[in-house]
Design a protein around this motif. Structure first.
Motif, PDB file in Angstrom:
ATOM      1  N   PRO A 180     -68.741  -6.556 -44.000  1.00  0.00           N
ATOM      2  CA  PRO A 180     -67.970  -6.345 -42.770  1.00  0.00           C
ATOM      3  C   PRO A 180     -68.886  -6.161 -41.569  1.00  0.00           C
ATOM      4  O   PRO A 180     -69.997  -5.640 -41.683  1.00  0.00           O
ATOM      5  CB  PRO A 180     -67.180  -5.067 -43.068  1.00  0.00           C
ATOM      6  N   THR A 181     -68.412  -6.584 -40.428  1.00  0.00           N
ATOM      7  CA  THR A 181     -69.173  -6.447 -39.186  1.00  0.00           C
ATOM      8  C   THR A 181     -68.761  -5.167 -38.461  1.00  0.00           C
ATOM      9  O   THR A 181     -67.740  -4.553 -38.787  1.00  0.00           O
ATOM     10  CB  THR A 181     -68.939  -7.653 -38.265  1.00  0.00           C
ATOM     11  N   GLY A 182     -69.544  -4.826 -37.461  1.00  0.00           N
ATOM     12  CA  GLY A 182     -69.205  -3.661 -36.665  1.00  0.00           C
ATOM     13  C   GLY A 182     -67.887  -3.839 -35.938  1.00  0.00           C
ATOM     14  O   GLY A 182     -67.085  -2.902 -35.827  1.00  0.00           O
ATOM     15  N   ALA A 183     -67.657  -5.049 -35.437  1.00  0.00           N
ATOM     16  CA  ALA A 183     -66.417  -5.325 -34.702  1.00  0.00           C
ATOM     17  C   ALA A 183     -65.189  -5.128 -35.586  1.00  0.00           C
ATOM     18  O   ALA A 183     -64.116  -4.759 -35.098  1.00  0.00           O
ATOM     19  CB  ALA A 183     -66.446  -6.747 -34.152  1.00  0.00           C
ATOM     20  N   GLU A 184     -65.332  -5.362 -36.881  1.00  0.00           N
ATOM     21  CA  GLU A 184     -64.204  -5.221 -37.807  1.00  0.00           C
ATOM     22  C   GLU A 184     -63.919  -3.754 -38.174  1.00  0.00           C
ATOM     23  O   GLU A 184     -62.796  -3.415 -38.500  1.00  0.00           O
ATOM     24  CB  GLU A 184     -64.499  -6.008 -39.090  1.00  0.00           C
ATOM     25  N   MET A 185     -64.952  -2.917 -38.100  1.00  0.00           N
ATOM     26  CA  MET A 185     -64.824  -1.570 -38.648  1.00  0.00           C
ATOM     27  C   MET A 185     -64.824  -0.451 -37.610  1.00  0.00           C
ATOM     28  O   MET A 185     -64.305   0.632 -37.874  1.00  0.00           O
ATOM     29  CB  MET A 185     -65.977  -1.312 -39.636  1.00  0.00           C
ATOM     30  N   VAL A 232     -65.410   4.221 -47.677  1.00  0.00           N
ATOM     31  CA  VAL A 232     -64.239   3.907 -48.495  1.00  0.00           C
ATOM     32  C   VAL A 232     -63.785   2.465 -48.291  1.00  0.00           C
ATOM     33  O   VAL A 232     -63.329   1.807 -49.237  1.00  0.00           O
ATOM     34  CB  VAL A 232     -63.087   4.893 -48.173  1.00  0.00           C
ATOM     35  N   HIS A 233     -63.940   1.950 -47.081  1.00  0.00           N
ATOM     36  CA  HIS A 233     -63.490   0.594 -46.770  1.00  0.00           C
ATOM     37  C   HIS A 233     -64.612  -0.448 -46.860  1.00  0.00           C
ATOM     38  O   HIS A 233     -64.551  -1.500 -46.227  1.00  0.00           O
ATOM     39  CB  HIS A 233     -62.846   0.561 -45.384  1.00  0.00           C
ATOM     40  N   GLY A 234     -65.641  -0.140 -47.632  1.00  0.00           N
ATOM     41  CA  GLY A 234     -66.659  -1.138 -47.948  1.00  0.00           C
ATOM     42  C   GLY A 234     -67.731  -1.354 -46.904  1.00  0.00           C
ATOM     43  O   GLY A 234     -68.346  -2.424 -46.869  1.00  0.00           O
ATOM     44  N   ALA A 235     -67.975  -0.338 -46.062  1.00  0.00           N
ATOM     45  CA  ALA A 235     -69.025  -0.473 -45.048  1.00  0.00           C
ATOM     46  C   ALA A 235     -70.008   0.686 -45.170  1.00  0.00           C
ATOM     47  O   ALA A 235     -70.360   1.338 -44.183  1.00  0.00           O
ATOM     48  CB  ALA A 235     -68.415  -0.516 -43.647  1.00  0.00           C
ATOM     49  N   GLY A 236     -70.469   0.917 -46.402  1.00  0.00           N
ATOM     50  CA  GLY A 236     -71.433   1.993 -46.634  1.00  0.00           C
ATOM     51  C   GLY A 236     -72.839   1.586 -46.253  1.00  0.00           C
ATOM     52  O   GLY A 236     -73.106   0.416 -45.929  1.00  0.00           O
ATOM     53  N   PRO A 237     -73.773   2.504 -46.291  1.00  0.00           N
ATOM     54  CA  PRO A 237     -75.149   2.215 -45.868  1.00  0.00           C
ATOM     55  C   PRO A 237     -75.891   1.228 -46.760  1.00  0.00           C
ATOM     56  O   PRO A 237     -76.934   0.691 -46.351  1.00  0.00           O
ATOM     57  CB  PRO A 237     -75.818   3.598 -45.897  1.00  0.00           C
ATOM     58  N   THR A 238     -75.391   0.970 -47.977  1.00  0.00           N
ATOM     59  CA  THR A 238     -76.083   0.038 -48.874  1.00  0.00           C
ATOM     60  C   THR A 238     -75.479  -1.369 -48.839  1.00  0.00           C
ATOM     61  O   THR A 238     -75.949  -2.254 -49.554  1.00  0.00           O
ATOM     62  CB  THR A 238     -76.028   0.567 -50.321  1.00  0.00           C
ATOM     63  N   SER A 295     -75.279  -3.605 -46.268  1.00  0.00           N
ATOM     64  CA  SER A 295     -76.107  -4.586 -45.541  1.00  0.00           C
ATOM     65  C   SER A 295     -77.141  -3.850 -44.712  1.00  0.00           C
ATOM     66  O   SER A 295     -77.075  -2.619 -44.536  1.00  0.00           O
ATOM     67  CB  SER A 295     -75.230  -5.452 -44.631  1.00  0.00           C
ATOM     68  N   ALA A 296     -78.093  -4.632 -44.179  1.00  0.00           N
ATOM     69  CA  ALA A 296     -79.125  -4.036 -43.326  1.00  0.00           C
ATOM     70  C   ALA A 296     -78.502  -3.445 -42.061  1.00  0.00           C
ATOM     71  O   ALA A 296     -78.964  -2.407 -41.556  1.00  0.00           O
ATOM     72  CB  ALA A 296     -80.163  -5.092 -42.963  1.00  0.00           C
ATOM     73  N   TYR A 297     -77.449  -4.096 -41.554  1.00  0.00           N
ATOM     74  CA  TYR A 297     -76.782  -3.590 -40.354  1.00  0.00           C
ATOM     75  C   TYR A 297     -76.250  -2.186 -40.581  1.00  0.00           C
ATOM     76  O   TYR A 297     -76.486  -1.277 -39.777  1.00  0.00           O
ATOM     77  CB  TYR A 297     -75.643  -4.528 -39.952  1.00  0.00           C
ATOM     78  N   TRP A 298     -75.538  -2.004 -41.684  1.00  0.00           N
ATOM     79  CA  TRP A 298     -74.929  -0.701 -41.930  1.00  0.00           C
ATOM     80  C   TRP A 298     -75.971   0.340 -42.302  1.00  0.00           C
ATOM     81  O   TRP A 298     -75.785   1.536 -42.031  1.00  0.00           O
ATOM     82  CB  TRP A 298     -73.841  -0.812 -42.998  1.00  0.00           C
ATOM     83  N   SER A 299     -77.080  -0.075 -42.909  1.00  0.00           N
ATOM     84  CA  SER A 299     -78.180   0.869 -43.150  1.00  0.00           C
ATOM     85  C   SER A 299     -78.735   1.381 -41.833  1.00  0.00           C
ATOM     86  O   SER A 299     -78.970   2.588 -41.669  1.00  0.00           O
ATOM     87  CB  SER A 299     -79.292   0.179 -43.962  1.00  0.00           C
ATOM     88  N   ALA A 300     -78.945   0.460 -40.873  1.00  0.00           N
ATOM     89  CA  ALA A 300     -79.454   0.852 -39.561  1.00  0.00           C
ATOM     90  C   ALA A 300     -78.435   1.709 -38.819  1.00  0.00           C
ATOM     91  O   ALA A 300     -78.788   2.680 -38.139  1.00  0.00           O
ATOM     92  CB  ALA A 300     -79.808  -0.387 -38.747  1.00  0.00           C
ATOM     93  N   PHE A 301     -77.164   1.355 -38.953  1.00  0.00           N
ATOM     94  CA  PHE A 301     -76.088   2.111 -38.307  1.00  0.00           C
ATOM     95  C   PHE A 301     -76.064   3.559 -38.802  1.00  0.00           C
ATOM     96  O   PHE A 301     -76.085   4.510 -38.011  1.00  0.00           O
ATOM     97  CB  PHE A 301     -74.750   1.428 -38.590  1.00  0.00           C
ATOM     98  N   PHE A 302     -76.007   3.722 -40.124  1.00  0.00           N
ATOM     99  CA  PHE A 302     -75.943   5.069 -40.682  1.00  0.00           C
ATOM    100  C   PHE A 302     -77.238   5.840 -40.401  1.00  0.00           C
ATOM    101  O   PHE A 302     -77.200   7.059 -40.197  1.00  0.00           O
ATOM    102  CB  PHE A 302     -75.689   5.003 -42.193  1.00  0.00           C
ATOM    103  N   GLY A 303     -78.366   5.146 -40.396  1.00  0.00           N
ATOM    104  CA  GLY A 303     -79.632   5.805 -40.111  1.00  0.00           C
ATOM    105  C   GLY A 303     -79.669   6.387 -38.711  1.00  0.00           C
ATOM    106  O   GLY A 303     -80.047   7.549 -38.510  1.00  0.00           O
TER     107      GLY A 303
END
Length: 207
Positions: A61-66, A128-134, A136-144
């Motif tokens: 999922p992308t940031g725009a979606e979540m 819960v909706h599939g955008a955890g830190p693991t 993609s690289a985007y979500w890892s950077a986001f959560f970081g």
């Protein structure tokens, strides 16, 4: 002779004490500024990492979606108003109004706690909706990046609680005043960092 020496040395003793206290305050202030600079370097690195990985979704999922901008807007208002309430506490401190200082600190704590509660809800919702830190690289950077800021806010809440206790026990003595000023600098710094997070991560990420 001993009496003369005593009279000569007595006026000097407070001067030496004042100079020692002044030197200690200068060292503390310098150390705190070094800490702020180190935090600035840390967040700069996290922002740079996010910028590099901002399109690396790996099919997830992308940031725009979540991203829920309504939720983030409420979080932002909580943090901005907490900075305002802390500023009012500092004004009350300079006026020697301990009760008003305590009121401002408690309000700041509640607003900051609300910010952290909403961030925890956001993180849970994303995972819960599939955008955890693991995912993609985007979500890892986001959560970081967002998580590091949240950890700093949490530390700030602990600091605020400690200062409430100190004001209650010690009043607004010079040491307490100095700590409140440094806490204010730290809290306003987090506010400025969040403005960049909100603008770069959330507003641009939602496009």
């Amino acid at each position: 002779m001993a009496s003369i020496l005593t009279n000569v040395l007595k006026p000097d003793a407070p001067v030496y004490a004042d100079e020692h206290d002044h030197d200690h305050a200068d060292v503390s202030a310098f150390g705190f500024w070094l800490y702020i600079v180190s935090d600035l370097v840390l967040f700069s690195a996290l922002f740079a990492t996010y910028a590099v990985l901002s399109e690396s979704f790996a099919g997830g999922p992308t940031g725009a979606e979540m991203i829920d901008l309504d939720l983030i807007f409420v979080s932002t208002m909580l943090l901005l108003f907490s900075s305002l309430s802390f500023g009012l506490s500092l004004l009350a401190m300079h006026a020697g109004q301990a009760k008003t200082v305590l009121t401002g600190l408690v309000i700041t704590f509640l607003l900051g706690g609300g910010f952290i509660a909403l961030e925890a809800y956001e993180f849970h919702h994303l995972i819960v909706h599939g955008a955890g830190p693991t995912v993609s690289a985007y979500w890892s950077a986001f959560f970081g990046l967002v998580g590091t800021h949240g950890a700093h806010v949490s530390a700030g809440l602990v600091w605020i609680a400690v200062m409430v206790v100190q004001v209650l026990r010690k009043g607004l003595n010079p040491a307490v005043r100095s700590r409140l000023v440094r806490l204010g600098m730290f809290w306003h710094f987090l506010d400025v960092v969040w403005i960049f997070v909100f603008s770069i991560v959330y507003l641009l990420g939602a496009l």
